[in-house]
Write a protein that holds these residues in place. Structure first.
Motif, PDB file in Angstrom:
ATOM      1  N   LEU A 167       0.737  -1.177  -0.027  1.00 17.69           N
ATOM      2  CA  LEU A 167       0.138  -0.015  -0.166  1.00 17.69           C
ATOM      3  C   LEU A 167       0.811   1.207   0.051  1.00 17.69           C
ATOM      4  O   LEU A 167       0.828   2.314  -0.818  1.00 17.69           O
ATOM      5  CB  LEU A 167      -0.867   0.112   1.209  1.00 17.69           C
ATOM      6  CG  LEU A 167      -2.070  -1.055   1.142  1.00 17.69           C
ATOM      7  CD1 LEU A 167      -2.410  -1.227   2.538  1.00 17.69           C
ATOM      8  CD2 LEU A 167      -3.178  -0.722   0.030  1.00 17.69           C
ATOM      9  N   ARG A 168       1.876   1.180   0.730  1.00 18.12           N
ATOM     10  CA  ARG A 168       2.830   2.348   0.862  1.00 18.12           C
ATOM     11  C   ARG A 168       3.493   2.514  -0.370  1.00 18.12           C
ATOM     12  O   ARG A 168       3.709   3.931  -0.712  1.00 18.12           O
ATOM     13  CB  ARG A 168       4.036   2.105   1.804  1.00 18.12           C
ATOM     14  CG  ARG A 168       3.550   2.233   3.481  1.00 18.12           C
ATOM     15  CD  ARG A 168       4.030   3.303   3.999  1.00 18.12           C
ATOM     16  NE  ARG A 168       3.373   3.705   5.091  1.00 18.12           N
ATOM     17  CZ  ARG A 168       3.779   3.646   6.326  1.00 18.12           C
ATOM     18  NH1 ARG A 168       5.020   2.943   6.566  1.00 18.12           N
ATOM     19  NH2 ARG A 168       2.986   3.878   7.368  1.00 18.12           N
ATOM     20  N   SER A 169       3.666   1.587  -1.192  1.00 17.27           N
ATOM     21  CA  SER A 169       4.640   1.889  -2.576  1.00 17.27           C
ATOM     22  C   SER A 169       3.354   1.942  -3.574  1.00 17.27           C
ATOM     23  O   SER A 169       3.883   1.810  -4.885  1.00 17.27           O
ATOM     24  CB  SER A 169       5.581   0.847  -2.522  1.00 17.27           C
ATOM     25  OG  SER A 169       5.001  -0.279  -2.601  1.00 17.27           O
ATOM     26  N   GLY A 170       2.342   1.822  -3.260  1.00 23.02           N
ATOM     27  CA  GLY A 170       1.277   2.141  -4.358  1.00 23.02           C
ATOM     28  C   GLY A 170       0.905   1.018  -5.060  1.00 23.02           C
ATOM     29  O   GLY A 170       0.364   1.065  -6.258  1.00 23.02           O
ATOM     30  N   GLN A 171       1.484  -0.294  -4.646  1.00 24.59           N
ATOM     31  CA  GLN A 171       1.137  -1.669  -5.391  1.00 24.59           C
ATOM     32  C   GLN A 171      -0.025  -2.266  -5.010  1.00 24.59           C
ATOM     33  O   GLN A 171      -0.498  -1.913  -3.712  1.00 24.59           O
ATOM     34  CB  GLN A 171       2.461  -2.506  -5.215  1.00 24.59           C
ATOM     35  CG  GLN A 171       3.717  -2.065  -5.318  1.00 24.59           C
ATOM     36  CD  GLN A 171       4.148  -1.647  -7.003  1.00 24.59           C
ATOM     37  OE1 GLN A 171       3.528  -2.627  -7.486  1.00 24.59           O
ATOM     38  NE2 GLN A 171       4.744  -0.745  -7.293  1.00 24.59           N
TER      39      GLN A 171
END
Lengths: 189, 215
Positions: A167-171
Protein backbone atom coordinates in the motif's frame (compact mmCIF):
# COMPACT_ATOMS: atom_id res chain seq x y z
CA UNK A 1 -22.02 -27.34 3.10
CA UNK A 2 -24.36 -24.78 4.63
CA UNK A 3 -21.38 -23.41 6.46
CA UNK A 4 -19.55 -22.79 3.22
CA UNK A 5 -22.57 -21.08 1.67
CA UNK A 6 -23.17 -18.94 4.73
CA UNK A 7 -19.48 -18.12 4.88
CA UNK A 8 -19.64 -16.87 1.35
CA UNK A 9 -22.68 -14.75 2.18
CA UNK A 10 -20.87 -13.20 5.13
CA UNK A 11 -17.88 -12.36 2.97
CA UNK A 12 -20.06 -10.32 0.62
CA UNK A 13 -20.77 -7.92 3.47
CA UNK A 14 -17.11 -6.99 3.52
CA UNK A 15 -15.61 -7.77 0.14
CA UNK A 16 -12.05 -6.81 -0.63
CA UNK A 17 -12.28 -3.70 -2.77
CA UNK A 18 -15.63 -2.65 -1.34
CA UNK A 19 -16.24 0.08 1.22
CA UNK A 20 -15.30 -1.15 4.68
CA UNK A 21 -18.37 -1.33 6.94
CA UNK A 22 -18.45 1.69 9.24
CA UNK A 23 -18.90 1.15 12.95
CA UNK A 24 -19.16 3.01 16.23
CA UNK A 25 -17.90 1.10 19.25
CA UNK A 26 -16.90 1.91 22.81
CA UNK A 27 -13.38 1.16 23.99
CA UNK A 28 -12.58 -0.38 27.36
CA UNK A 29 -11.59 3.10 28.53
CA UNK A 30 -15.01 4.49 27.63
CA UNK A 31 -14.01 6.23 24.39
CA UNK A 32 -16.41 6.13 21.45
CA UNK A 33 -14.53 5.24 18.29
CA UNK A 34 -15.93 5.39 14.77
CA UNK A 35 -14.14 3.98 11.73
CA UNK A 36 -15.22 6.98 9.66
CA UNK A 37 -13.35 9.30 12.08
CA UNK A 38 -10.19 7.98 10.47
CA UNK A 39 -11.03 8.59 6.84
CA UNK A 40 -7.81 9.85 5.26
CA UNK A 41 -5.66 7.42 7.27
CA UNK A 42 -4.85 3.74 6.90
CA UNK A 43 -6.70 1.76 9.57
CA UNK A 44 -5.49 -1.61 10.82
CA UNK A 45 -8.12 -3.72 12.60
CA UNK A 46 -7.12 -6.58 14.88
CA UNK A 47 -9.70 -9.09 16.14
CA UNK A 48 -8.77 -9.68 19.76
CA UNK A 49 -9.53 -12.15 22.57
CA UNK A 50 -7.13 -12.02 25.52
CA UNK A 51 -8.02 -15.60 26.51
CA UNK A 52 -7.25 -17.18 23.16
CA UNK A 53 -3.90 -19.05 23.08
CA UNK A 54 -3.07 -17.70 19.59
CA UNK A 55 -3.58 -14.13 20.76
CA UNK A 56 -1.59 -14.78 23.91
CA UNK A 57 1.26 -16.04 21.80
CA UNK A 58 1.09 -13.18 19.29
CA UNK A 59 1.16 -10.56 22.04
CA UNK A 60 3.51 -12.44 24.34
CA UNK A 61 6.42 -13.94 22.45
CA UNK A 62 5.09 -13.11 19.02
CA UNK A 63 5.05 -10.22 16.61
CA UNK A 64 2.01 -8.12 17.43
CA UNK A 65 3.76 -5.45 19.49
CA UNK A 66 6.59 -5.03 17.02
CA UNK A 67 4.13 -4.83 14.13
CA UNK A 68 2.14 -2.10 15.87
CA UNK A 69 5.33 -0.21 16.69
CA UNK A 70 6.44 -0.49 13.09
CA UNK A 71 3.23 0.63 11.42
CA UNK A 72 1.33 2.96 13.69
CA UNK A 73 2.07 6.60 12.93
CA UNK A 74 0.60 9.88 11.82
CA UNK A 75 -1.06 8.31 8.82
CA UNK A 76 -1.83 4.86 10.25
CA UNK A 77 -4.13 3.89 13.10
CA UNK A 78 -4.49 0.49 14.83
CA UNK A 79 -7.73 -0.58 16.50
CA UNK A 80 -8.40 -3.88 18.29
CA UNK A 81 -11.95 -5.25 18.31
CA UNK A 82 -13.30 -7.85 20.72
CA UNK A 83 -16.43 -9.43 19.24
CA UNK A 84 -16.83 -12.03 21.99
CA UNK A 85 -20.23 -12.39 23.66
CA UNK A 86 -20.57 -11.66 27.38
CA UNK A 87 -19.67 -14.74 29.40
CA UNK A 88 -17.42 -16.22 26.73
CA UNK A 89 -13.64 -16.51 26.77
CA UNK A 90 -11.89 -13.16 26.86
CA UNK A 91 -15.06 -11.07 26.72
CA UNK A 92 -14.86 -9.60 30.21
CA UNK A 93 -13.72 -5.98 29.98
CA UNK A 94 -11.53 -6.51 33.07
CA UNK A 95 -9.64 -9.26 31.30
CA UNK A 96 -9.09 -6.92 28.37
CA UNK A 97 -7.82 -4.14 30.65
CA UNK A 98 -5.41 -6.59 32.28
CA UNK A 99 -4.20 -7.72 28.87
CA UNK A 100 -3.54 -4.13 27.80
CA UNK A 101 -1.29 -3.69 30.82
CA UNK A 102 0.43 -7.03 30.57
CA UNK A 103 1.15 -6.77 26.85
CA UNK A 104 1.62 -2.99 26.82
CA UNK A 105 -0.95 -2.46 24.13
CA UNK A 106 -0.87 1.12 22.96
CA UNK A 107 -4.07 1.15 20.90
CA UNK A 108 -7.75 1.03 21.86
CA UNK A 109 -9.61 -2.22 22.48
CA UNK A 110 -13.16 -1.76 21.19
CA UNK A 111 -15.90 -3.96 22.60
CA UNK A 112 -18.40 -5.50 20.18
CA UNK A 113 -20.43 -7.79 22.46
CA UNK A 114 -23.28 -8.32 19.99
CA UNK A 115 -20.74 -9.41 17.41
CA UNK A 116 -22.39 -7.25 14.77
CA UNK A 117 -19.17 -5.53 13.71
CA UNK A 118 -17.22 -8.79 13.68
CA UNK A 119 -19.88 -10.38 11.50
CA UNK A 120 -19.87 -7.40 9.14
CA UNK A 121 -16.16 -8.05 8.55
CA UNK A 122 -16.58 -11.84 8.42
CA UNK A 123 -14.18 -12.08 11.35
CA UNK A 124 -13.78 -15.79 12.03
CA UNK A 125 -10.70 -16.03 14.20
CA UNK A 126 -8.58 -14.27 16.76
CA UNK A 127 -6.24 -12.98 15.65
CA UNK A 128 -7.61 -11.81 12.33
CA UNK A 129 -6.40 -8.63 10.65
CA UNK A 130 -8.14 -6.20 8.31
CA UNK A 131 -6.79 -3.10 6.59
CA UNK A 132 -8.89 -0.15 5.47
CA UNK A 133 -7.19 2.34 3.15
CA UNK A 134 -7.45 6.14 3.49
CA UNK A 135 -10.40 6.15 1.07
CA UNK A 136 -12.34 3.80 3.36
CA UNK A 137 -11.92 0.73 1.15
CA UNK A 138 -11.26 -2.71 2.64
CA UNK A 139 -7.99 -3.88 1.07
CA UNK A 140 -6.99 -6.81 3.27
CA UNK A 141 -8.85 -9.23 5.52
CA UNK A 142 -7.27 -12.41 6.81
CA UNK A 143 -4.31 -14.00 8.54
CA UNK A 144 -1.67 -11.95 10.31
CA UNK A 145 1.08 -14.21 8.98
CA UNK A 146 1.77 -17.85 8.19
CA UNK A 147 2.99 -18.76 11.68
CA UNK A 148 0.25 -19.72 14.12
CA UNK A 149 1.84 -19.98 17.59
CA UNK A 150 5.10 -19.07 15.91
CA UNK A 151 5.20 -22.32 13.94
CA UNK A 152 5.91 -21.46 10.34
CA UNK A 153 5.45 -23.74 7.41
CA UNK A 154 8.20 -22.68 5.07
CA UNK A 155 9.61 -19.16 4.95
CA UNK A 156 8.14 -16.64 7.36
CA UNK A 157 5.51 -14.49 5.69
CA UNK A 158 3.96 -11.50 7.37
CA UNK A 159 0.77 -10.92 5.42
CA UNK A 160 0.16 -7.77 7.42
CA UNK A 161 3.55 -6.24 6.66
CA UNK A 162 3.53 -7.31 3.03
CA UNK A 163 0.15 -5.67 2.57
CA UNK A 164 1.10 -2.43 4.27
CA UNK A 165 4.35 -2.25 2.32
CA UNK A 166 2.47 -2.75 -0.93
CA UNK A 167 0.00 0.00 0.00
CA UNK A 168 2.83 2.36 0.90
CA UNK A 169 4.44 1.92 -2.48
CA UNK A 170 1.18 2.13 -4.41
CA UNK A 171 1.28 -1.55 -5.38
CA UNK A 172 -1.69 -3.92 -5.22
CA UNK A 173 -1.86 -6.04 -2.07
CA UNK A 174 -0.30 -9.40 -3.14
CA UNK A 175 -2.52 -11.69 -1.06
CA UNK A 176 -5.57 -9.84 0.21
CA UNK A 177 -7.41 -12.63 2.03
CA UNK A 178 -5.11 -15.38 3.31
CA UNK A 179 -7.10 -17.86 5.39
CA UNK A 180 -7.01 -16.61 8.98
CA UNK A 181 -5.96 -18.87 11.84
CA UNK A 182 -6.74 -18.87 15.53
CA UNK A 183 -9.55 -19.51 17.98
CA UNK A 184 -13.02 -18.91 16.63
CA UNK A 185 -14.38 -15.46 17.47
CA UNK A 186 -16.62 -16.15 20.45
CA UNK A 187 -19.90 -14.91 18.97
CA UNK A 188 -23.15 -15.10 20.87
CA UNK A 189 -24.81 -17.21 18.20
CA UNK B 1 -7.53 -28.96 32.92
CA UNK B 2 -5.50 -31.72 31.30
CA UNK B 3 -8.35 -34.14 31.99
CA UNK B 4 -10.32 -32.47 29.20
CA UNK B 5 -8.43 -34.74 26.83
CA UNK B 6 -7.21 -38.14 28.03
CA UNK B 7 -4.58 -39.91 25.97
CA UNK B 8 -3.18 -43.44 25.89
CA UNK B 9 -0.25 -44.16 23.59
CA UNK B 10 0.62 -47.45 21.88
CA UNK B 11 2.90 -48.90 19.26
CA UNK B 12 1.69 -51.56 16.85
CA UNK B 13 3.25 -53.45 13.98
CA UNK B 14 0.55 -53.73 11.34
CA UNK B 15 0.13 -56.60 8.92
CA UNK B 16 1.43 -54.19 6.25
CA UNK B 17 4.73 -54.12 8.12
CA UNK B 18 4.20 -50.51 9.17
CA UNK B 19 5.31 -49.65 12.70
CA UNK B 20 2.64 -47.21 13.74
CA UNK B 21 2.02 -45.14 16.84
CA UNK B 22 -1.56 -45.12 18.08
CA UNK B 23 -3.07 -42.37 20.20
CA UNK B 24 -6.32 -43.39 21.88
CA UNK B 25 -7.98 -40.08 22.73
CA UNK B 26 -11.01 -39.43 24.96
CA UNK B 27 -12.42 -35.92 24.90
CA UNK B 28 -14.64 -34.42 27.60
CA UNK B 29 -18.26 -33.90 26.56
CA UNK B 30 -18.95 -30.58 24.89
CA UNK B 31 -15.35 -30.14 23.72
CA UNK B 32 -13.74 -31.00 20.42
CA UNK B 33 -10.26 -31.18 18.94
CA UNK B 34 -9.31 -30.68 15.32
CA UNK B 35 -8.64 -32.53 12.09
CA UNK B 36 -5.64 -31.78 9.86
CA UNK B 37 -7.69 -29.06 8.27
CA UNK B 38 -9.35 -27.52 11.33
CA UNK B 39 -11.82 -25.57 9.21
CA UNK B 40 -12.39 -21.87 9.71
CA UNK B 41 -10.73 -21.73 13.11
CA UNK B 42 -8.81 -23.99 15.43
CA UNK B 43 -5.53 -25.84 15.09
CA UNK B 44 -4.72 -29.37 13.88
CA UNK B 45 -4.08 -32.14 16.38
CA UNK B 46 -0.58 -33.48 15.87
CA UNK B 47 1.35 -36.55 16.91
CA UNK B 48 5.07 -35.87 16.87
CA UNK B 49 8.25 -37.65 17.88
CA UNK B 50 11.50 -38.98 16.50
CA UNK B 51 9.79 -42.14 15.26
CA UNK B 52 6.80 -40.34 13.69
CA UNK B 53 6.88 -39.21 10.06
CA UNK B 54 3.40 -37.78 10.08
CA UNK B 55 0.02 -37.87 11.79
CA UNK B 56 -2.60 -40.11 10.18
CA UNK B 57 -6.10 -38.82 10.90
CA UNK B 58 -9.43 -40.49 11.46
CA UNK B 59 -12.29 -39.14 9.32
CA UNK B 60 -13.58 -35.95 10.91
CA UNK B 61 -16.97 -34.56 11.82
CA UNK B 62 -18.35 -31.07 11.36
CA UNK B 63 -18.96 -28.64 14.17
CA UNK B 64 -20.68 -25.31 13.65
CA UNK B 65 -19.51 -22.71 16.13
CA UNK B 66 -21.59 -19.61 16.92
CA UNK B 67 -21.22 -17.06 14.17
CA UNK B 68 -21.50 -19.81 11.54
CA UNK B 69 -17.88 -20.76 11.94
CA UNK B 70 -17.26 -24.21 10.51
CA UNK B 71 -14.81 -26.56 12.22
CA UNK B 72 -13.65 -30.07 11.30
CA UNK B 73 -12.62 -32.36 14.12
CA UNK B 74 -13.52 -34.88 16.74
CA UNK B 75 -15.51 -35.29 19.91
CA UNK B 76 -15.78 -38.19 22.35
CA UNK B 77 -13.40 -41.06 21.61
CA UNK B 78 -11.10 -41.09 18.58
CA UNK B 79 -7.91 -42.85 17.50
CA UNK B 80 -5.21 -41.00 15.63
CA UNK B 81 -2.08 -42.62 14.28
CA UNK B 82 1.52 -41.75 13.59
CA UNK B 83 3.08 -43.37 10.56
CA UNK B 84 6.79 -44.01 10.63
CA UNK B 85 8.88 -46.46 12.56
CA UNK B 86 7.52 -46.44 16.08
CA UNK B 87 8.24 -49.22 18.56
CA UNK B 88 7.23 -49.77 22.20
CA UNK B 89 9.32 -47.50 24.38
CA UNK B 90 9.58 -44.69 21.82
CA UNK B 91 8.51 -41.26 23.07
CA UNK B 92 5.90 -39.19 21.31
CA UNK B 93 3.89 -36.06 22.03
CA UNK B 94 0.27 -35.46 21.10
CA UNK B 95 -0.62 -31.75 20.93
CA UNK B 96 -4.05 -30.26 20.37
CA UNK B 97 -6.36 -27.31 20.74
CA UNK B 98 -9.57 -28.23 22.53
CA UNK B 99 -12.50 -25.88 22.11
CA UNK B 100 -16.02 -25.50 23.28
CA UNK B 101 -18.51 -22.88 22.08
CA UNK B 102 -17.24 -20.32 24.53
CA UNK B 103 -13.56 -21.07 25.02
CA UNK B 104 -10.39 -22.73 23.67
CA UNK B 105 -7.61 -24.42 25.63
CA UNK B 106 -4.42 -25.87 24.11
CA UNK B 107 -2.92 -29.04 25.54
CA UNK B 108 -0.32 -31.71 25.07
CA UNK B 109 0.52 -35.15 26.33
CA UNK B 110 3.96 -36.67 26.27
CA UNK B 111 4.60 -40.35 26.87
CA UNK B 112 6.29 -43.51 25.77
CA UNK B 113 4.50 -45.99 23.60
CA UNK B 114 3.13 -49.14 25.20
CA UNK B 115 2.73 -52.31 23.22
CA UNK B 116 -0.83 -52.44 21.87
CA UNK B 117 -2.85 -55.14 23.69
CA UNK B 118 -3.53 -58.13 21.41
CA UNK B 119 -7.30 -57.85 21.70
CA UNK B 120 -7.23 -54.38 20.13
CA UNK B 121 -5.05 -55.23 17.18
CA UNK B 122 -7.74 -56.16 14.71
CA UNK B 123 -9.84 -53.05 15.42
CA UNK B 124 -6.75 -50.90 15.01
CA UNK B 125 -5.77 -52.67 11.78
CA UNK B 126 -9.20 -52.03 10.33
CA UNK B 127 -9.15 -48.39 11.33
CA UNK B 128 -5.69 -47.88 9.89
CA UNK B 129 -6.76 -49.42 6.59
CA UNK B 130 -9.84 -47.22 6.62
CA UNK B 131 -7.83 -44.07 7.22
CA UNK B 132 -5.22 -44.78 4.60
CA UNK B 133 -7.16 -46.41 1.79
CA UNK B 134 -7.75 -43.68 -0.76
CA UNK B 135 -8.89 -43.34 -4.33
CA UNK B 136 -6.79 -41.14 -6.51
CA UNK B 137 -8.73 -38.77 -8.69
CA UNK B 138 -7.38 -36.67 -11.47
CA UNK B 139 -7.67 -33.03 -11.05
CA UNK B 140 -8.05 -30.18 -13.45
CA UNK B 141 -6.37 -26.80 -13.14
CA UNK B 142 -9.22 -25.65 -11.01
CA UNK B 143 -10.04 -28.56 -8.76
CA UNK B 144 -11.75 -31.94 -8.76
CA UNK B 145 -15.07 -33.51 -9.56
CA UNK B 146 -16.42 -36.56 -7.79
CA UNK B 147 -19.52 -38.57 -8.67
CA UNK B 148 -21.21 -40.87 -6.18
CA UNK B 149 -24.25 -43.07 -6.55
CA UNK B 150 -26.88 -42.03 -4.05
CA UNK B 151 -30.45 -42.74 -3.06
CA UNK B 152 -33.27 -40.61 -1.68
CA UNK B 153 -32.14 -41.56 1.79
CA UNK B 154 -28.53 -40.53 1.43
CA UNK B 155 -26.75 -37.77 3.21
CA UNK B 156 -23.30 -36.61 2.29
CA UNK B 157 -20.74 -34.63 4.21
CA UNK B 158 -17.37 -33.83 2.78
CA UNK B 159 -14.16 -32.55 4.25
CA UNK B 160 -11.41 -31.05 2.10
CA UNK B 161 -7.86 -30.54 3.31
CA UNK B 162 -7.13 -27.86 0.77
CA UNK B 163 -8.67 -24.42 0.67
CA UNK B 164 -11.30 -25.26 -1.87
CA UNK B 165 -14.91 -24.36 -2.32
CA UNK B 166 -17.73 -26.47 -3.62
CA UNK B 167 -19.36 -25.34 -6.80
CA UNK B 168 -22.98 -25.78 -7.58
CA UNK B 169 -26.05 -26.20 -5.44
CA UNK B 170 -26.14 -27.78 -2.03
CA UNK B 171 -26.08 -31.56 -2.43
CA UNK B 172 -29.76 -32.18 -1.73
CA UNK B 173 -29.87 -35.85 -2.28
CA UNK B 174 -32.22 -37.58 -4.61
CA UNK B 175 -32.00 -41.03 -6.05
CA UNK B 176 -29.37 -41.25 -8.74
CA UNK B 177 -25.96 -39.72 -8.93
CA UNK B 178 -24.53 -37.00 -6.76
CA UNK B 179 -21.93 -35.00 -8.57
CA UNK B 180 -19.88 -32.45 -6.76
CA UNK B 181 -17.18 -30.25 -8.14
CA UNK B 182 -14.60 -28.57 -6.06
CA UNK B 183 -12.67 -25.60 -7.29
CA UNK B 184 -9.55 -24.02 -5.91
CA UNK B 185 -10.03 -20.88 -3.87
CA UNK B 186 -7.46 -18.21 -4.33
CA UNK B 187 -4.07 -19.03 -5.74
CA UNK B 188 -3.13 -21.91 -3.55
CA UNK B 189 -2.20 -24.92 -5.66
CA UNK B 190 -3.37 -28.31 -4.51
CA UNK B 191 -0.41 -30.32 -3.37
CA UNK B 192 -0.28 -34.02 -3.93
CA UNK B 193 -0.98 -34.55 -0.26
CA UNK B 194 -4.36 -32.83 -0.45
CA UNK B 195 -7.42 -34.94 -0.10
CA UNK B 196 -11.18 -34.94 0.38
CA UNK B 197 -12.88 -37.19 2.91
CA UNK B 198 -16.52 -38.01 2.17
CA UNK B 199 -18.99 -39.50 4.65
CA UNK B 200 -21.83 -41.10 2.77
CA UNK B 201 -24.84 -42.26 4.77
CA UNK B 202 -27.14 -44.60 2.90
CA UNK B 203 -30.17 -46.01 4.76
CA UNK B 204 -28.39 -45.98 8.09
CA UNK B 205 -25.15 -47.44 6.76
CA UNK B 206 -22.14 -45.21 6.66
CA UNK B 207 -19.33 -45.34 4.15
CA UNK B 208 -16.18 -43.27 4.30
CA UNK B 209 -14.48 -42.48 1.04
CA UNK B 210 -11.14 -40.78 0.80
CA UNK B 211 -10.03 -39.14 -2.41
CA UNK B 212 -6.53 -37.86 -2.98
CA UNK B 213 -5.41 -35.46 -5.65
CA UNK B 214 -2.99 -36.90 -8.11
CA UNK B 215 -0.83 -34.76 -10.35
Amino acid sequence: MWGLLLGAAMALASEIGAEAPDFSLTSITGQTVKLSDYRGKTVILEWFNPGCPFVKYAHGEGVMREQAAKWVGDDTVWLAINSGAPGKQGADPEENRAAVEKWQISYPILMDPTGEVGQSYAAKTTPQMAIVNPEGVLVFNGALDNAPMGKKKGDPLSHLSNSLEALRSGQPVPNASPKPYGCSVKYAK
Amino acid sequence: METLVQVALFAVTLSTGEHAAVAQIDIEDGWHIYWENPGESGYPTELAGDCVLKTVYAPPHRFMMPGDILNYGYEGAVRLFGSGHCLPGDEVTLSWLSCREDTCIPGEYHGSLQELPADRISAVEEEWAHNTRAKAISRTDTGWAISLKTSRHSTIEYFPTAQIEAQGPDPVISAGIWRQKWTLKGEIPIAQSEKVVVRLQNRGKEEILIYTAEE
